[in-house]
Scaffold this motif. Structure first.
Motif, PDB file in Angstrom:
ATOM      1  N   LYS A   7       0.859  -1.197   0.000  1.00 45.01           N
ATOM      2  CA  LYS A   7       0.000   0.000   0.000  1.00 45.01           C
ATOM      3  C   LYS A   7       0.890   1.241   0.000  1.00 45.01           C
ATOM      4  O   LYS A   7       1.828   1.332   0.793  1.00 45.01           O
ATOM      5  CB  LYS A   7      -0.914  -0.020   1.227  1.00 45.01           C
ATOM      6  CG  LYS A   7      -1.840   1.195   1.320  1.00 45.01           C
ATOM      7  CD  LYS A   7      -1.287   2.279   2.201  1.00 45.01           C
ATOM      8  CE  LYS A   7      -2.046   3.584   2.082  1.00 45.01           C
ATOM      9  NZ  LYS A   7      -1.589   4.600   3.064  1.00 45.01           N
ATOM     10  N   GLY A 154      -7.907   8.505   5.366  1.00 44.90           N
ATOM     11  CA  GLY A 154      -6.837   7.554   5.675  1.00 44.90           C
ATOM     12  C   GLY A 154      -7.210   6.120   5.318  1.00 44.90           C
ATOM     13  O   GLY A 154      -6.498   5.168   5.644  1.00 44.90           O
ATOM     14  N   ASP A 157      -5.275   2.633   3.914  1.00 45.20           N
ATOM     15  CA  ASP A 157      -4.629   1.637   4.785  1.00 45.20           C
ATOM     16  C   ASP A 157      -5.563   0.443   4.945  1.00 45.20           C
ATOM     17  O   ASP A 157      -5.141  -0.714   4.900  1.00 45.20           O
ATOM     18  CB  ASP A 157      -4.373   2.218   6.196  1.00 45.20           C
ATOM     19  CG  ASP A 157      -3.360   3.343   6.195  1.00 45.20           C
ATOM     20  OD1 ASP A 157      -2.474   3.353   5.319  1.00 45.20           O
ATOM     21  OD2 ASP A 157      -3.455   4.214   7.087  1.00 45.20           O
ATOM     22  N   LYS A 212      -1.897   9.185  13.429  1.00 41.61           N
ATOM     23  CA  LYS A 212      -2.606   8.879  12.182  1.00 41.61           C
ATOM     24  C   LYS A 212      -1.755   8.108  11.185  1.00 41.61           C
ATOM     25  O   LYS A 212      -2.049   8.087   9.994  1.00 41.61           O
ATOM     26  CB  LYS A 212      -3.155  10.174  11.584  1.00 41.61           C
ATOM     27  CG  LYS A 212      -4.315  10.664  12.447  1.00 41.61           C
ATOM     28  CD  LYS A 212      -4.937  11.951  11.990  1.00 41.61           C
ATOM     29  CE  LYS A 212      -6.084  12.303  12.943  1.00 41.61           C
ATOM     30  NZ  LYS A 212      -6.347  13.711  13.070  1.00 41.61           N
TER      31      LYS A 212
HETATM   32 MG    MG Z   1      -2.516   7.631   5.806  1.00 43.43          MG
END
Ligand code: MG
Ligand code: ADP
Ligand code: ASP
Length: 414
Positions: A7, A154, A157, A212
């Motif tokens: 990723k 986010g 992920d 984060k």
């Molecule tokens: Mg991120």
């Protein structure tokens, strides 16, 4: 032959030169004889730009506007998946892009924060078996009505880890702009240290409390499906941090990490009658409105007749929370309501707390020495959090990082 999920985050694919570099990292796995699935984020800054355009057109968060929000913000990942697949093809590596709906990566209908329900693996497996690389647009899926959904900020992920779980991958490597998970955000604490290993529970708590570096849901997913996750750098070729079971964290430490978040706001209600049912009257409506209350403290007056109730809610929900609490004033008969956005939550986290006493006391002493006032405290088995004035957040994080002996020696500081 292993099956690897790689990723790449936004800064890793920020421009064409970086996408070319990322392609060489994919090539390395292919040349090692592995089957490779890649999950990509949008180029750095693109999602923010898309979000602000949606908000300009439609500031209201209705279910219908959220579905269109997803249609717009998911487009950043479509671009990078196509560009990376094309770059790989130019290098002579067979590859194709996949959007969430093409896989299909199925989610619920909670637009802008959808949860993954199922991932079909046939198309991806067929691609791998034909010797090609699958480049998947992260952050997005499709709901039961065929509408595009997104997984929350986010969320790439989570795409990466979910793909690894569904495909029973041997490894999920999260490539980013830091070379691992640190004892604190290295942008805030220059002497933060890289952790070789971190327990699922610890990074879950760290992510929940403001680190984060991984989306919370991706850690939940890794934990539930036992996905071996490594956080590592796109730009520096060094081993990253492995996320492992608690028993595998050999190094015995009291505290693993210090985090902070500015995402909360505080509400204080004074002069609340001290009678049964009051908490239910306050927190029931907040729960019904889907507002997450985190920290709570209640002080009873000397005569025992009244209490002050202080609690925190996400800053983004403050206005809604305030108007709900105001709406119960006639029935509850409390005196006054104060709200404060200038707060930060600072937390110390570590599975070592299960076996070490005195961690909280050390935290309070350290903050007192810096003259930092604690407004609210909350604890769990592996965490102590305090709410303080926002202006002191970074000072508090640095002081605690030193106090628990986490600072890297001067010469090897990150
Ligand atoms: Mg991120
Ligand atoms: P990506 O775009 O690759 O997903 P993110 O910006 O989402 O990257 O996450 C990486 C960032 O997380 C780092 O640049 C770092 O500033 C931040 N971060 C916060 N806490 C930590 C921590 N404890 N360890 C490492 N990075 C952290
Ligand atoms: N592009 C999305 C975001 O900025 C998802 C991600 O980067 O993980 O939130």
């Amino acid at each position: 032959m292993a099956l690897i999920v790689q990723k790449f985050g936004g800064t890793s694919v920020a421009d064409i030169a970086r996408i070319r570099h990322v392609a060489t990292l994919v090539e390395r796995e292919v040349k090692a004889g592995n089957q490779v699935v890649v999950a990509v984020s949008a180029m750095a800054g693109v999602t923010d730009q898309l979000v602000s355009m949606v908000r300009e057109v439609s500031p209201l968060y209705t279910p219908a506007s959220q579905a269109e929000y997803d249609a717009v913000v998911a487009s950043g990942e479509q671009v990078t998946s196509g560009l990376l697949a094309l770059t790989l093809q130019e290098m002579g590596i067979q590859a194709r892009s996949f959007q969430g709906w093409q896989i299909a990566l199925k989610t619920d209908e909670a637009h802008s924060k959808a949860r993954i329900e199922e991932i079909e693996t046939d198309a991806l497996m067929a691609t791998l078996e034909s010797g090609r690389v699958a480049v998947v647009a992260g952050f997005q899926g499709v709901d039961a009505h065929g509408r595009i959904s997104t997984l929350g900020r986010g969320g790439s992920d989570t795409t990466g880890v979910a793909l690894a779980a569904a495909l029973k991958a041997d490894r999920c490597d999260i490539y980013t702009d830091v070379d691992g998970i640190y004892t604190a955000d290295p942008r805030v604490v220059t002497r933060a240290r890289k952790l070789q290993k971190v327990a699922y529970e610890e990074i879950l708590e760290m992510a929940s409390q403001g680190a984060k570096v991984l989306q919370i849901r991706s850690v939940e997913m890794a934990m539930n499906y036992n996905v071996p996750v490594q956080v590592r750098s796109t730009f520096v070729d060094v081993p990253g941090t492995m996320v492992v079971d608690e028993e595998e964290v050999m190094e015995r430490r009291k505290v693993t990490g210090v985090t902070h978040t500015r995402d909360d706001a505080r509400i204080t209600m004074t002069g609340v009658p001290n009678v049964p049912g009051v908490s239910a009257a306050i927190f029931g409506p907040l729960g019904d409105a889907n507002i997450n209350v985190d920290m709570i403290v209640q002080n009873i007056t000397e005569d025992g007749k009244e209490t002050d109730v202080t609690f925190t809610v996400p800053r983004t929900d403050l206005e809604r929370a305030k108007s709900l609490v105001e709406s119960i004033k006639p029935s509850l008969q409390y005196h006054s309501l104060f709200a404060d956005k200038n707060v930060a939550k600072v937390s110390v986290i570590g599975v070592g707390m299960r076996s070490h006493a005195g961690i909280a006391g050390e935290m309070f002493k350290t903050l007192a020495e810096k003259n930092i006032n604690i407004q609210v405290i909350s604890t769990s088995e592996i965490k102590v959090s305090v709410l303080i004035e926002e202006a002191y957040a970074e000072l508090a994080v640095r002081a605690l990082h030193s106090a628990y002996g986490l600072d890297a020696p001067e010469e090897s500081a990150a």
